[in-house]
Design a protein around this motif. Structure first.
Motif, PDB file in Angstrom:
ATOM      1  N   GLU A 210       0.483  -0.888  -0.592  1.00  0.00           N
ATOM      2  CA  GLU A 210      -0.111  -0.707  -0.125  1.00  0.00           C
ATOM      3  C   GLU A 210       0.867   1.501   0.086  1.00  0.00           C
ATOM      4  O   GLU A 210       0.381   2.675   0.188  1.00  0.00           O
ATOM      5  CB  GLU A 210      -1.041  -0.121   1.345  1.00  0.00           C
ATOM      6  N   GLY A 211       2.255   1.325   0.029  1.00  0.00           N
ATOM      7  CA  GLY A 211       3.000   1.922   0.122  1.00  0.00           C
ATOM      8  C   GLY A 211       4.385   1.763   0.941  1.00  0.00           C
ATOM      9  O   GLY A 211       4.317   1.160   1.787  1.00  0.00           O
ATOM     10  N   TRP A 212       5.168   3.031   1.133  1.00  0.00           N
ATOM     11  CA  TRP A 212       6.275   2.958   2.484  1.00  0.00           C
ATOM     12  C   TRP A 212       5.574   3.525   3.069  1.00  0.00           C
ATOM     13  O   TRP A 212       5.117   4.399   3.582  1.00  0.00           O
ATOM     14  CB  TRP A 212       7.258   4.145   2.115  1.00  0.00           C
ATOM     15  N   LEU A 213       5.722   2.519   4.874  1.00  0.00           N
ATOM     16  CA  LEU A 213       4.851   2.606   5.878  1.00  0.00           C
ATOM     17  C   LEU A 213       6.065   3.730   6.736  1.00  0.00           C
ATOM     18  O   LEU A 213       7.625   3.266   6.591  1.00  0.00           O
ATOM     19  CB  LEU A 213       4.599   1.285   6.859  1.00  0.00           C
ATOM     20  N   VAL A 230       5.134   8.743  19.179  1.00  0.00           N
ATOM     21  CA  VAL A 230       5.360   7.817  17.546  1.00  0.00           C
ATOM     22  C   VAL A 230       4.201   7.695  17.109  1.00  0.00           C
ATOM     23  O   VAL A 230       2.578   7.604  17.247  1.00  0.00           O
ATOM     24  CB  VAL A 230       5.915   6.080  18.051  1.00  0.00           C
ATOM     25  N   GLY A 231       4.093   8.288  15.819  1.00  0.00           N
ATOM     26  CA  GLY A 231       2.740   7.643  14.807  1.00  0.00           C
ATOM     27  C   GLY A 231       3.370   7.600  13.178  1.00  0.00           C
ATOM     28  O   GLY A 231       4.629   6.912  13.101  1.00  0.00           O
ATOM     29  N   LEU A 232       2.342   7.646  12.651  1.00  0.00           N
ATOM     30  CA  LEU A 232       2.320   6.797  11.572  1.00  0.00           C
ATOM     31  C   LEU A 232       1.881   7.849  10.155  1.00  0.00           C
ATOM     32  O   LEU A 232       1.065   9.008  10.208  1.00  0.00           O
ATOM     33  CB  LEU A 232       1.734   5.750  11.128  1.00  0.00           C
ATOM     34  N   ALA A 233       2.733   7.141   8.835  1.00  0.00           N
ATOM     35  CA  ALA A 233       2.274   7.444   7.611  1.00  0.00           C
ATOM     36  C   ALA A 233       2.216   6.604   6.754  1.00  0.00           C
ATOM     37  O   ALA A 233       3.410   6.129   6.739  1.00  0.00           O
ATOM     38  CB  ALA A 233       3.089   9.325   7.566  1.00  0.00           C
ATOM     39  N   LEU A 234       2.314   7.411   5.592  1.00  0.00           N
ATOM     40  CA  LEU A 234       2.194   6.521   4.358  1.00  0.00           C
ATOM     41  C   LEU A 234       2.934   7.157   3.397  1.00  0.00           C
ATOM     42  O   LEU A 234       1.668   8.005   2.997  1.00  0.00           O
ATOM     43  CB  LEU A 234       1.014   5.715   4.187  1.00  0.00           C
ATOM     44  N   ASP A 239       6.645   7.285  -5.863  1.00  0.00           N
ATOM     45  CA  ASP A 239       7.097   8.733  -5.868  1.00  0.00           C
ATOM     46  C   ASP A 239       6.698   8.786  -4.327  1.00  0.00           C
ATOM     47  O   ASP A 239       5.485   9.627  -3.652  1.00  0.00           O
ATOM     48  CB  ASP A 239       6.117   9.581  -6.469  1.00  0.00           C
ATOM     49  N   PRO A 240       8.038   8.764  -3.378  1.00  0.00           N
ATOM     50  CA  PRO A 240       8.072   9.210  -1.718  1.00  0.00           C
ATOM     51  C   PRO A 240       7.370  10.150  -1.829  1.00  0.00           C
ATOM     52  O   PRO A 240       7.502  10.682   0.302  1.00  0.00           O
ATOM     53  CB  PRO A 240       8.732   8.284  -1.337  1.00  0.00           C
ATOM     54  N   ARG A 241       7.703  11.290  -2.343  1.00  0.00           N
ATOM     55  CA  ARG A 241       7.741  12.718  -1.526  1.00  0.00           C
ATOM     56  C   ARG A 241       6.233  12.957  -2.401  1.00  0.00           C
ATOM     57  O   ARG A 241       5.689  13.418  -1.335  1.00  0.00           O
ATOM     58  CB  ARG A 241       7.801  13.813  -3.127  1.00  0.00           C
ATOM     59  N   LYS A 242       5.271  12.283  -1.981  1.00  0.00           N
ATOM     60  CA  LYS A 242       3.428  11.737  -1.950  1.00  0.00           C
ATOM     61  C   LYS A 242       3.061  11.337  -0.757  1.00  0.00           C
ATOM     62  O   LYS A 242       3.399   9.810  -0.619  1.00  0.00           O
ATOM     63  CB  LYS A 242       2.858  11.321  -3.264  1.00  0.00           C
ATOM     64  N   VAL A 243       2.413  11.794  -0.209  1.00  0.00           N
ATOM     65  CA  VAL A 243       2.395  11.630   1.680  1.00  0.00           C
ATOM     66  C   VAL A 243       0.464  11.005   1.363  1.00  0.00           C
ATOM     67  O   VAL A 243       0.061  11.931   0.852  1.00  0.00           O
ATOM     68  CB  VAL A 243       2.464  12.197   2.822  1.00  0.00           C
ATOM     69  N   ILE A 244       0.218   9.861   1.704  1.00  0.00           N
ATOM     70  CA  ILE A 244      -0.870   8.825   1.429  1.00  0.00           C
ATOM     71  C   ILE A 244      -2.011   9.548   2.614  1.00  0.00           C
ATOM     72  O   ILE A 244      -2.800  10.019   2.652  1.00  0.00           O
ATOM     73  CB  ILE A 244      -0.929   7.654   0.258  1.00  0.00           C
ATOM     74  N   ARG A 245      -1.470   9.415   3.394  1.00  0.00           N
ATOM     75  CA  ARG A 245      -1.978   9.194   5.072  1.00  0.00           C
ATOM     76  C   ARG A 245      -0.927   9.712   6.065  1.00  0.00           C
ATOM     77  O   ARG A 245       0.106   9.337   6.021  1.00  0.00           O
ATOM     78  CB  ARG A 245      -2.638   7.913   5.052  1.00  0.00           C
ATOM     79  N   ARG A 246      -1.478  10.477   7.326  1.00  0.00           N
ATOM     80  CA  ARG A 246      -0.954  10.480   8.544  1.00  0.00           C
ATOM     81  C   ARG A 246      -2.026  10.265   9.579  1.00  0.00           C
ATOM     82  O   ARG A 246      -2.900  10.855   9.612  1.00  0.00           O
ATOM     83  CB  ARG A 246      -0.648  11.935   8.123  1.00  0.00           C
ATOM     84  N   ASP A 302      -2.764  -4.932   9.907  1.00  0.00           N
ATOM     85  CA  ASP A 302      -3.645  -3.228  11.296  1.00  0.00           C
ATOM     86  C   ASP A 302      -3.288  -2.218  11.161  1.00  0.00           C
ATOM     87  O   ASP A 302      -3.300  -1.828  11.487  1.00  0.00           O
ATOM     88  CB  ASP A 302      -3.221  -4.412  12.850  1.00  0.00           C
ATOM     89  N   LEU A 303      -2.319  -2.250  11.110  1.00  0.00           N
ATOM     90  CA  LEU A 303      -0.905  -0.805  10.352  1.00  0.00           C
ATOM     91  C   LEU A 303      -1.751  -0.165   9.773  1.00  0.00           C
ATOM     92  O   LEU A 303      -2.317   1.068   9.648  1.00  0.00           O
ATOM     93  CB  LEU A 303       0.804  -0.836  10.654  1.00  0.00           C
ATOM     94  N   LEU A 304      -1.679  -0.660   8.685  1.00  0.00           N
ATOM     95  CA  LEU A 304      -2.457  -0.603   7.318  1.00  0.00           C
ATOM     96  C   LEU A 304      -3.160  -0.779   6.765  1.00  0.00           C
ATOM     97  O   LEU A 304      -3.873   0.507   6.871  1.00  0.00           O
ATOM     98  CB  LEU A 304      -1.336  -1.741   5.985  1.00  0.00           C
ATOM     99  N   ASP A 305      -4.551  -1.138   7.916  1.00  0.00           N
ATOM    100  CA  ASP A 305      -6.029  -1.343   7.991  1.00  0.00           C
ATOM    101  C   ASP A 305      -6.292   0.008   8.819  1.00  0.00           C
ATOM    102  O   ASP A 305      -7.113   0.776   8.033  1.00  0.00           O
ATOM    103  CB  ASP A 305      -6.518  -2.630   8.816  1.00  0.00           C
ATOM    104  N   TYR A 306      -5.120   0.129   9.235  1.00  0.00           N
ATOM    105  CA  TYR A 306      -5.951   2.040  10.999  1.00  0.00           C
ATOM    106  C   TYR A 306      -5.600   3.032   9.849  1.00  0.00           C
ATOM    107  O   TYR A 306      -5.994   4.106   9.636  1.00  0.00           O
ATOM    108  CB  TYR A 306      -4.408   1.744  12.277  1.00  0.00           C
ATOM    109  N   LEU A 307      -4.320   2.425   8.618  1.00  0.00           N
ATOM    110  CA  LEU A 307      -4.138   4.539   8.697  1.00  0.00           C
ATOM    111  C   LEU A 307      -4.852   4.090   6.993  1.00  0.00           C
ATOM    112  O   LEU A 307      -4.765   5.206   6.647  1.00  0.00           O
ATOM    113  CB  LEU A 307      -2.529   3.844   7.714  1.00  0.00           C
ATOM    114  N   ARG A 308      -5.832   3.215   6.894  1.00  0.00           N
ATOM    115  CA  ARG A 308      -6.574   3.307   5.069  1.00  0.00           C
ATOM    116  C   ARG A 308      -7.534   4.070   5.921  1.00  0.00           C
ATOM    117  O   ARG A 308      -8.531   4.837   5.198  1.00  0.00           O
ATOM    118  CB  ARG A 308      -7.007   2.131   4.920  1.00  0.00           C
TER     119      ARG A 308
END
Ligand code: BMA
Length: 312
Positions: A210-213, A230-234, A239-246, A302-308
């Motif tokens: 789904e992207g770079w965690l 600690v926080g998460l982003a994807l 193109d890792p310049r694009k932040v999909i989620r935070r 679980d982390l990826l589901d949460y980020l979605r």
């Protein structure tokens, strides 16, 4: 309950008392798989206040740790003056193309902390490439592969303008030595946010379908000091310049006694993570209160589901 990671019941997994030689504190380890085991490159602070790095190995990444009898990578201030006040907080990435592990670490120079790079085939011999970003800059990791022919690195320069906050940046290089096309990807959020004082990368970016965690630390300044959570982003895979989620909320933070009390209280500071292929769990290693090493786990899915469900 915002926490998405579970503390390992045997925490802390490594303390200064476990060290084969005198040490004040052991914390902020980089992590990787090596030779079928989990290898941590642990920051060890001596009784002068200067840090070096020492490897600890475990078959399952949880218990049975064996610590190298001597320091694995000592600062070398004669040949590398940038390491005058020690080396700290490594991040480890295996570069498939090079067949080598890349270790980005903080070299504490007389001009301030900067980002240095070393490569190693075996965590016994290291080849230093020296400083790759000038001070003050920290919390750096390479990506394991190139993007359109260029290497990429996340890092956290310190702004000097009054009121400017330390943000997470991304830079590119043709050769791992010369870095440019610098761009901000994750900003400290202003005002009352938990990550308003500063943000910085934790472990190296983790490639998922789904992207770079991205696991990052966010800091809040309070009347009794800073709290490191600690926080998460994807990030976009190509193109890792694009932040999909935070994540809006923090997903982990100090609450256990060994995180609340120590040389620097209220710090959870991850620098490494490995995937447990058997369970699908991510093993996140973090420094607790700048004093010891602890482990927290979460199923990667679980982390990826949460980020979605997190803000775009
Ligand atoms: C940061 C780094 C880390 C440290 C943290 C909390 O600036 O220096 O090494 O764990 O502060 O003290």
């Amino acid at each position: 309950m915002a926490e998405r990671f579970r503390r390992y019941a045997g925490n802390p997994i490594l303390t200064a008392a476990d060290w084969p030689y005198p040490a004040n504190a052991v914390f902020n380890p980089g992590a990787t798989r090596y030779n079928g085991e989990v290898l941590l490159l642990v920051r060890v602070e001596d009784f002068q206040g200067i840090s070096h790095l020492t490897a600890a190995r475990s078959p399952d990444g949880r218990s049975g740790w064996r610590v190298d009898p001597e320091p694995t990578l000592l600062p070398d201030p004669l040949r590398h003056p940038e390491e005058f006040w020690g080396i700290e907080d490594p991040r480890i990435v295996f570069l498939e193309e090079e067949g080598l592990y890349a270790v980005t670490y903080v070299a504490y120079s007389r001009g301030g902390p900067l980002v240095a790079l070393a490569t190693t085939p075996d965590f016994r011999t290291f080849h230093r490439l020296g400083p790759i970003l000038p001070p003050e800059d920290k919390d750096a990791s390479l990506f394991p592969r190139r993007f359109r022919g260029r290497w990429a690195m996340i890092h956290r320069p310190m702004p000097t303008a009054p009121g400017a906050r330390p943000n997470i940046w991304l830079s590119f290089s043709p050769d791992l030595r010369h870095w440019g096309d610098h761009t901000v990807i994750i900003e400290a959020r202003p005002g009352g946010w938990w990550d308003s004082d500063r943000v910085g990368l934790g472990p190296p970016p983790i490639e998922t379908p789904e992207g770079w965690l991205i696991i990052y630390h966010g800091v809040r300044q309070t009347a009794s000091g800073r709290i490191y959570r600690v926080g998460l982003a994807l990030l976009d895979l190509e193109d890792p310049r694009k932040v999909i989620r935070r994540s809006a909320e923090w997903v982990f933070g100090p609450s256990a006694p060994y995180e609340r009390v120590g040389d620097v209280p209220n710090v959870t500071f991850p620098c490494g993570a490995v995937l447990d292929p058997a369970s699908g769990e991510l093993l996140m290693y973090y420094g607790a209160a700048d004093t010891c090493v602890a482990l927290a786990t979460a199923p990667l899915q679980d982390l990826l589901d949460y980020l979605r469900h997190c803000p775009t």
